[in-house]
Design an enzyme around this catalytic site. Structure first.
Site, PDB file in Angstrom:
ATOM      1  N   ASP A 141      11.385 -19.926  12.059  1.00 47.54           N
ATOM      2  CA  ASP A 141      12.152 -19.678  12.405  1.00 47.54           C
ATOM      3  C   ASP A 141      12.608 -18.307  10.865  1.00 47.54           C
ATOM      4  OD1 ASP A 141      12.236 -21.158   9.886  1.00 47.54           O
ATOM      5  OD2 ASP A 141      14.918 -21.837  10.398  1.00 47.54           O
ATOM      6  N   GLU A 142      11.332 -17.573  10.895  1.00 48.29           N
ATOM      7  CA  GLU A 142      11.573 -16.554  10.057  1.00 48.29           C
ATOM      8  C   GLU A 142      10.485 -16.394   9.966  1.00 48.29           C
ATOM      9  OE1 GLU A 142      11.506 -17.633   5.371  1.00 48.29           O
ATOM     10  OE2 GLU A 142      11.561 -18.865   5.744  1.00 48.29           O
TER      11      GLU A 142
END
Length: 389
Positions: A141-142
């Site tokens: 998610d990053e």
């Protein structure tokens, strides 16, 4: 508008705004303006999805929107993720589930659905790679992005964030800076749905009072060693010379010296295979005529060519993407006799793919992509273009 004249970026439409910064965007009238005196001097972004697992569950079940949601197992398990509502009650990731439920007994507890989360993660990553091929994933998610190819990287970041919200249905926070170290710090400053800038000029003063644990690699053990030397903050760290830090902490001492001054030479390094590189544009009003559609292709071809060059890749196929007025997407592709990085060849092939599709139907979007990617060394044999001008 020249980059030096930009004082803010509209987070809604991505338009640059000159000083003095108004209360609303002159183009779309949104009040969501990101203003910073160095906003035109930052090109590295760190994007972090907000409460990723919980956000996906809330997206898929609107009845959860205002409720505390915790992702995890039974009372003997641990919290995998917690939404921001749950965090207000003290629930945190990696907390024992029984502690989380004691802190927030009315929480909605859901088992993790990793297959779903991975699918959404791929969707977000795909949108990142449409903004730039220079994407370095950090987790599901990053990621770090190098947006330096854009005339105004902050505007490109704003447009990307808006696309993720509109097309994926979750929010992200972005930090912008001149390097990865500062960008990662910036992304945590204004969560959720944050948009923060740390400029190179302000970095030394910004960092001075921060704890030394803000430096990547300074965990509990290293923090204890530094504390024993009287180093608690970045300002304390700056009192040491590079030679002293290297003598005391080895190679890591050089990193401490640089990070304490807001310096970071690490480049954004794509760590997974790039399968395609593309660019697209959405028309202000639908287009159906071939000439009207074709006029949008040259800048797309130049953008894709530049991205291929930056990634050290070449196109083995050209892909045309069209979206109809009723939002149906269609793609057409053609394999090339030889791989290319040249904008003129990409454009020529895209025009040939477009011609039979311009049959009177109205389109709201057109895109041009490079597929079947190969290393740049295989591109554009000289003998094929000896007569090219």
């Amino acid at each position: 508008m020249e980059a030096g004249e930009v004082a803010a970026v509209c987070r809604n439409c991505g338009r640059p705004v000159a000083a003095p910064v108004p209360t609303r965007c002159p183009s779309c009238h949104s009040p969501r303006l990101a203003a910073h005196p160095e906003i035109a001097r930052v090109g590295i972004a760190h994007l972090d999805c907000d409460a990723f697992y919980a956000a996906i569950e809330k997206r898929d079940d609107p009845s959860l929107a205002d409720r505390p949601v915790v992702i995890g197992g039974g009372r003997r398990g641990v919290v995998a993720a917690a939404c921001y509502v749950a965090r207000r009650f003290g629930v945190r990731s990696a907390m024992a589930m029984y502690q989380a439920l004691d802190a927030c007994p009315h929480a909605v507890v859901l088992r993790p659905d990793m297959a779903k989360y991975r699918k959404v993660g791929r969707e977000v990553r795909s949108l990142m790679r449409e903004a730039t091929p220079l994407v370095e994933p950090i987790s599901i998610d990053e990621a770090f992005l190098d947006l330096g190819e854009h005339a105004l990287p902050a505007a490109a970041a704003a447009r990307l964030v808006r696309r993720i919200e509109d097309e994926v249905g979750i929010t992200v926070s972005v930090g912008l800076a001149a390097n990865k170290f500062l960008a990662k710090i910036a992304s945590d400053l204004d969560k959720p749905r944050g948009f923060a800038v740390i400029g190179p000029g302000e970095a030394p003063a910004f960092l001075a009072g921060k704890p030394v644990t803000i430096v990547p690699g300074v965990g509990a053990a290293m923090a204890r060693r530094l504390r024993a030397e009287g180093v608690l903050t970045i300002a304390d760290l700056r009192r040491w010379t590079e030679a002293e830090l290297t003598a005391r902490f080895g190679v890591f001492g050089r990193r401490l010296y640089s990070f304490a001054r807001g310096l970071d030479r690490r480049r954004v390094q794509p760590t997974s295979e790039t399968r395609s590189i593309s660019a697209e544009t959405t028309f202000e009003s639908d287009r159906s005529d071939f000439d009207d559609l074709a006029r949008a292709l040259p800048p797309l071809a130049r953008t894709v060519a530049a991205r291929l060059g930056a990634a050290g890749l070449a196109a083995g196929a050209v892909v045309l993407k069209l979206k109809t007025e009723n939002f149906r997407t269609q793609t057409r592709s053609h394999a090339l006799a030889s791989a290319t990085q040249r904008a003129d060849r990409l454009l020529e092939e895209a025009e040939q793919l477009l011609r039979p599709e311009a049959d009177g139907r109205a389109f709201r979007l057109i895109g041009l992509g490079a597929g079947d990617l190969v290393p740049a060394e295989a591109a554009d044999p000289p003998e094929l273009f000896a007569g090219a001008c």
